[in-house]
Each structure stands twice: as structure tokens, then as C-alpha cells.
Scaffold this active site. Structure first.
Site, mmCIF file in Angstrom:
data_model
loop_
_atom_site.group_PDB
_atom_site.id
_atom_site.type_symbol
_atom_site.label_atom_id
_atom_site.label_comp_id
_atom_site.label_asym_id
_atom_site.label_seq_id
_atom_site.Cartn_x
_atom_site.Cartn_y
_atom_site.Cartn_z
ATOM 1 C CB SER A 139 11.133 -40.920 25.955
ATOM 2 O OG SER A 139 12.455 -41.393 25.982
ATOM 3 C CG ASP A 264 13.131 -48.258 22.980
ATOM 4 O OD1 ASP A 264 14.159 -47.647 22.648
ATOM 5 O OD2 ASP A 264 12.153 -47.700 23.493
ATOM 6 C CG HIS A 292 12.858 -44.377 21.915
ATOM 7 N ND1 HIS A 292 12.835 -44.920 23.190
ATOM 8 C CD2 HIS A 292 12.770 -43.030 22.064
ATOM 9 C CE1 HIS A 292 12.741 -43.934 24.068
ATOM 10 N NE2 HIS A 292 12.689 -42.778 23.412
#
Length: 324
Positions: A139, A264, A292
Site C-alpha cells: 500500500s 480495490d 485491498h
């Protein structure tokens, strides 16, 4: 082609992006693993806390967590354990203030901060006896990693890299997280961000900013009032523009795998870069499902398969172990 279809198949019992995102965060076991801790002193007077399995051997792989992540993040010890079992020496990097001890300087980690990754990579030879060959970024950490790879180009010291569920455009991610169910993720993370700010700045160490963080209810507001001024940006738009990794992807010169799901909930489908934006060294592996940093597969709800760990180790074996 730089963009390929992923072989990931989502678990039938976890349909949709939100179940895929939430399940591992809530239920993926945190693996018990013996770790050696080290505080890396930085040239600017701050520090980073690192940890690694003291008995691990093989190529060094650095792991970089996401926003407000740490060793308790669902992917952290699972990935460390999987890498050690696969013949690697994994080093977990906590960003400034994320290890449980507030950082010293009147600044924070942020999405565009690439210097700290470079410092860790440059330090592993003295710490564990060998240089870093790969970095994995999750991320926000993936955004940092891809930006660093693109900035440094042919001078980058890595052999390979993996980035997972990356917010390619920070402005898009901030806007996406203000809509629909995704607002729940924003609210959860903002609570952690406000708490981190409060731990860093207290009566003994007052903030240089006159801000009531309790009044900041979106990522954009927080980044405009806190992240940008603390880290030398002219405002939130300057921060998002300069720190987003998408513009740096064409400059990457090391074999790099990006794992991303089109559903996502932290960003829009159109946030995903087009093939012409990618360097030939980059493979963007896209799945239609996965959420995600979720990517949970398996037919039996009692035995979920956390696909990320197997995909990571397979790729790194292909890239690195043939040389050892």
C-alpha cells in the site's frame, strides 16, 4: 506485455472487495516468530526500528508496511515467516513512529518519503552481513518503493521488487475513500493517524502546528493540515502531486512485480496506470477481485488460503534464488 491477468481466484465465500479486504485484517493468524530488533539511527537525528529472524539465511528482502502499519498488520509476520521458510532473510522496516515509540523530529513518514527505504537498504550489509536484494512494499509502502525505483533508475541497488495494492494517485485514493463503504476504512485509519499525532506531540513536545486534529475528518483535510506542512509541502495538492508514484513508473529499471485488484476499495479502477505508463521492467499483475491487500482464496472457509504469501515467494525465488 507489462499488464497481465492474475491467476488469483477469490474464495467463493468472500465475495466482493470489502469481505476480501476485511477478512485477513480480522482473521489472518499473526504468526509467532522469533525476531531480533535493531534501532537504526538516521543522519537527520531520527531513527527507524527494524526486526528480522536471527536464524534466517539467504538473500535479504526488506518489507515496508502501509499507512499506520506495523508488525501487527495482517500481512507482516505471515510474510516474514513465508520468506524465511522459502530461503530468504526478511527484514521488517517500521516507518518513523510506527514501532510504538514516537519519532524524534517534527516530521512524519509520508507516501513520498523514499530516503528512509534507501537508508535501510544501505544498512543491511553492516547489520546482517549481506546487502538487500529485494524490497516488498504494501500500500503506502508500495507507493514509496515504486517512487524510489523510478527516481533512482539504473542507479537503484536492488535486484528486484514487489509492490502490493498501491495507491498510484494519492488524490484519487483520498477522493475514493470519501465515498460509499470506503468511508469506513478512512474513519478507521484516521483514528489511528490522530492517535499517532497525539503520541508524537504532547505537552512535553508541543506540535509546531496549531491544529485540532479531532476536527480533521478526511484524508485530504489531514494531509493538508498535518502531513503537508510537517514535511515541507506547499499544501495537500503539492503533496499529492509530488508524492504519487504513478509518474515515476516509466523510470523503473529493476524487475518489478505490482499486484493489484481492480476492485480495490481504496481507489478507482481508472487509477490503475495504462501499459504505456509502465517501464518494460514492470509487470502489473491485475485481478478483477481481491480487495485491498486481501487476496484470500480457497474453497473451504475453515482453511482460507492467503495467496499473497505464495505469490510473493514464488516471484522472489524466480528472481533471486537461481543466483545462489
Amino acid at each position: 506485455m507489462p499488464i497481465v491477468e492474475s491467476r488469483f481466484k477469490p474464495a467463493w465465500w468472500l465475495p466482493g472487495p470489502h469481505l476480501q479486504t476485511a477478512w485477513p485484517s480480522l482473521f489472518q493468524p499473526r504468526v509467532e516468530i522469533d525476531l531480533h530488533w535493531h534501532r537504526l539511527e538516521l543522519e537527520d537525528g531520527d531513527f527507524l526500528d527494524l526486526c528480522w529472524p536471527p536464524t534466517a539465511t539467504g538473500p535479504v528482502v526488506v518489507l515496508v508496511h502501509g499507512l499506520e502499519g506495523n508488525l501487527q498488520s495482517h500481512y507482516a509476520t505471515a510474510t516474514l515467516s513465508a520468506l524465511q521458510a522459502a530461503g530468504f532473510l526478511p527484514v521488517f522496516m517500521h516507518m518513523r513512529g510506527c514501532s510504538g515509540t514516537p519519532n524524534r523530529l517534527n516530521r512524519s513518514y509520508h507516501s513520498g518519503d523514499t530516503a528512509d527505504i534507501a537508508s535501510v537498504v544501505a544498512s543491511t550489509e553492516s547489520l546482517v552481513g549481506r546487502h538487500t536484494e529485494a524490497v516488498i512494499g504494501f500500500s503506502l509502502g508500495g507507493n514509496q518503493l515504486l517512487k524510489w525505483l523510478g527516481e533512482s533508475g539504473d542507479k537503484n541497488p536492488l535486484k528486484t521488487a514487489i509492490a502490493i495494492s498501491v495507491p498510484f494517485s494519492l488524490a484519487d485514493a483520498a477522493a475514493r475513500l470519501e465515498s460509499g463503504v470506503s468511508r469506513l476504512y478512512q474513519a478507521y485509519l484516521l483514528r489511528k493517524m490522530r492517535a499517532s499525532y497525539a503520541r508524537r506531540f504532547d505537552e512535553a513536545h508541543p506540535s509546531p502546528l496549531s491544529i485540532d486534529v479531532k476536527q480533521l475528518h478526511s484524508f485530504r483535510a489531514f494531509d493538508d493540515a498535518i502531513t503537508a506542512p510537517l514535511n515541507g509541502f506547499a499544501g495537500v495538492d503539492d503533496y499529492y502531486r509530488r508524492a504519487s508514484c504513478r509518474q515515476f513508473l516509466a523510470g523503473i529499471r529493476r524487475p518489478t512485480l505490482i499486484l493489484h485488484s481492480e476492485d480495490d476499495p481504496f481507489m478507482y479502477p481508472q487509477t490503475v496506470p495504462a501499459a504505456e505508463e509502465l517501464s518494460p521492467a514492470v509487470t502489473l499483475e491485475l485481478s478483477s477481485d481481491g480487495g485491498h491487500a486481501g487476496f484470500v482464496s480457497g474453497n473451504n472457509p475453515a482453511q482460507p488460503v492467503y495467496w499473497l504469501q505464495s505469490r510473493i515467494t514464488t516471484f522472489l525465488k524466480e528472481q533471486l534464488l537461481a543466483d545462489h
